[in-house]
Design an enzyme around this catalytic site. Sequence first.
Site, PDB file in Angstrom:
ATOM      1  N   LYS A   1       0.802  -1.181   0.058  1.00  0.00           N
ATOM      2  CA  LYS A   1       0.062   0.146   0.018  1.00  0.00           C
ATOM      3  C   LYS A   1       0.766   1.236   0.035  1.00  0.00           C
ATOM      4  O   LYS A   1       1.612   1.510   0.978  1.00  0.00           O
ATOM      5  CB  LYS A   1      -0.887  -0.004   1.062  1.00  0.00           C
ATOM      6  CG  LYS A   1      -2.112   1.092   1.043  1.00  0.00           C
ATOM      7  CD  LYS A   1      -2.638   1.660   2.268  1.00  0.00           C
ATOM      8  CE  LYS A   1      -1.845   2.698   3.162  1.00  0.00           C
ATOM      9  NZ  LYS A   1      -1.663   3.908   2.154  1.00  0.00           N
TER      10      LYS A   1
ATOM     11  N   GLU B   1      10.139   0.655  10.486  1.00  0.00           N
ATOM     12  CA  GLU B   1      11.052   1.822  10.413  1.00  0.00           C
ATOM     13  C   GLU B   1      10.730   3.016  10.438  1.00  0.00           C
ATOM     14  O   GLU B   1       9.730   3.416   9.740  1.00  0.00           O
ATOM     15  CB  GLU B   1      11.790   1.683   9.062  1.00  0.00           C
ATOM     16  CG  GLU B   1      13.266   2.488   8.690  1.00  0.00           C
ATOM     17  CD  GLU B   1      12.892   3.890   8.104  1.00  0.00           C
ATOM     18  OE1 GLU B   1      12.728   4.605   9.148  1.00  0.00           O
ATOM     19  OE2 GLU B   1      12.734   4.025   7.006  1.00  0.00           O
TER      20      GLU B   1
ATOM     21  N   CYS C   1      13.499  10.754   7.434  1.00  0.00           N
ATOM     22  CA  CYS C   1      13.441  10.168   8.694  1.00  0.00           C
ATOM     23  C   CYS C   1      14.617  10.163   9.460  1.00  0.00           C
ATOM     24  O   CYS C   1      14.508  10.296  10.805  1.00  0.00           O
ATOM     25  CB  CYS C   1      12.930   8.675   8.765  1.00  0.00           C
ATOM     26  SG  CYS C   1      14.016   7.568   7.575  1.00  0.00           S
TER      27      CYS C   1
ATOM     28  N   GLU D   1       9.382  15.088  16.079  1.00  0.00           N
ATOM     29  CA  GLU D   1       9.828  15.125  14.635  1.00  0.00           C
ATOM     30  C   GLU D   1       8.974  16.089  14.055  1.00  0.00           C
ATOM     31  O   GLU D   1       7.821  16.128  13.878  1.00  0.00           O
ATOM     32  CB  GLU D   1       9.668  13.558  14.450  1.00  0.00           C
ATOM     33  CG  GLU D   1      10.027  13.791  12.729  1.00  0.00           C
ATOM     34  CD  GLU D   1       9.867  12.099  11.938  1.00  0.00           C
ATOM     35  OE1 GLU D   1       8.955  11.420  12.398  1.00  0.00           O
ATOM     36  OE2 GLU D   1      10.998  11.388  11.700  1.00  0.00           O
TER      37      GLU D   1
END
Length: 502
Positions: A200, A275, A309, A406
Amino acid sequence: MDAIVDSKAALGEQARKFVSETRKMLVDGKWVAAASGKTFSTLDPATGAPITEVCEGDKEDISQAVLAARRAFEDGPWPNMTPSEREHLMHRLADLIEANADELAELEALDNGKNKAIARMVDINLAIETFRYMAGWPSKISGDVLPLSTPRAPDQQFFGYTLREPVGVIGQIIPWNFPLLMCAWKLAPALACGNTIVLKPAEETPLTALRLGELICEAGFPDGVVNIVPGYGHTAGAALTAHPEVDKIAFTGSTEVGKIIAREAADSMKKVSMELGGKSPAIILPDADLDIAIPGAVSAIMFNQGQVCCAGSRLYVPDNLYDAVIEGLAENVSALKIGSGLDPENMVNPLVSETQFQRVMGYIDIGREEGASVITGGKRRGDSGYFVEPTILADTNQDMKVVQEEIFGPVLCVQRYSDVSEITRLANDTIYGLGASLWTRDVGNIMRFVPKIKAGTVWVNCHNILDVAMPFGGFKQSGYGRELGKDVLELYTQTKSVCIMA
Ligand code: NDP
């Protein structure tokens, strides 16, 4: 910044043709519409205008795709192929990606907003390399012969060995920051190990995954081995996570969603690899070469508009270098041209979506309220599209939200330190542990600090360097499992012990 009127006009013929029709989903080797008949628009981040319609997968489509993947895993030609046949297919796919690289780079730039030339050089090239590297594994994955000491009668013998078998049907859920590259990181090792897949893509950036699906068909992979179902996370993604015929979920995305998926997968004891997010420190040590460290720190955060990331989003600078570094950062950042990714001159491009734009602007406001000084940027650029000026927040500290959370945008938090013995505590004072960089000329510093930093990757005098041979993944809440390199084989195989009495 030039106003962009029609991004599609900047596309080559192939890419323009691809976006000229509603894109369907790949299920069991066929291109099909959603069972619900629904579609969604994928948007151009440079203008906010729709690019094209994409069929919107949901529970029923996921179910069809998972069952196709199950059939392909159990009964199709795939499990009977020799390792070298699988290798040939993967090489053929890599060659097809290479042959269509310019079109893929354009589609990536259009759908994600990123710079077309960088997409070609980084995203597409690394995707090709990932398929080529992983294509080398099928003929080399093997178990062991085991020296057994089990109690036995004098005339008995036991012979033991292990097999490394594929896990089965893998559900793969990926984000929007490196759409094609994330497909490659997920699909290539899973295929090399003999699994079948339902992937997906992120709803913001489905185009290159769907174009890759066409190339997968052209390469000759058997029906059902790779299924690609675009759709929303809370519908299609959740259905994939919950489906009882899925043996493993491989996820890249936010820590928040990673936790939801891990909880959901626990019900059926699916294997999971994660991850996730990061808040990676870049640490300038007192002996650093600033000619390298300053542009390096800028690129560590500004590459891909900070939507990385492992972006170096926290910069630590010794007191005595602080003013020089701030001045150098401001100078480097002001040289970056802002604009559409379809013009390769523009090094700062739009964020992927309105949501991401609002989120990043919100964090910049929070930084101001928390007392950070805005050295550069801090504002929207233009009045259409999702452009945020590269932003440097100075005088930050560990208690600030902008230092702990983040942001995933072009926002660098700079902090000073007075004593190098503080460095490890500052670097590790975060829930995350994905990457870190040290900027130093002293090998003693490297030997001293690398073992103390809690991160899956530590770079020295560089940042964001990824290589398919180098395992990648997180400590702490940045996830578990390692992608790439030899380590990724652990994620997509399981060991079977065999014991024969003779
Ligand atoms: P998400 O973690 O929500 O998205 C990643 C993928 O997960 C997408 O395909 C998404 O679907 C899917 N997803 C979302 N919810 C579910 C669910 N309940 N079950 C299964 N799949 C789900 O990231 P966002 O796009 O919302 O970005 C938000 C923040 O996440 C960013 O600001 C950034 O901080 C972080 N992020 C981190 C990334 C990384 O590489 N570490 C990558 C992307 C984002 P959908 O198609 O609907 O988006």
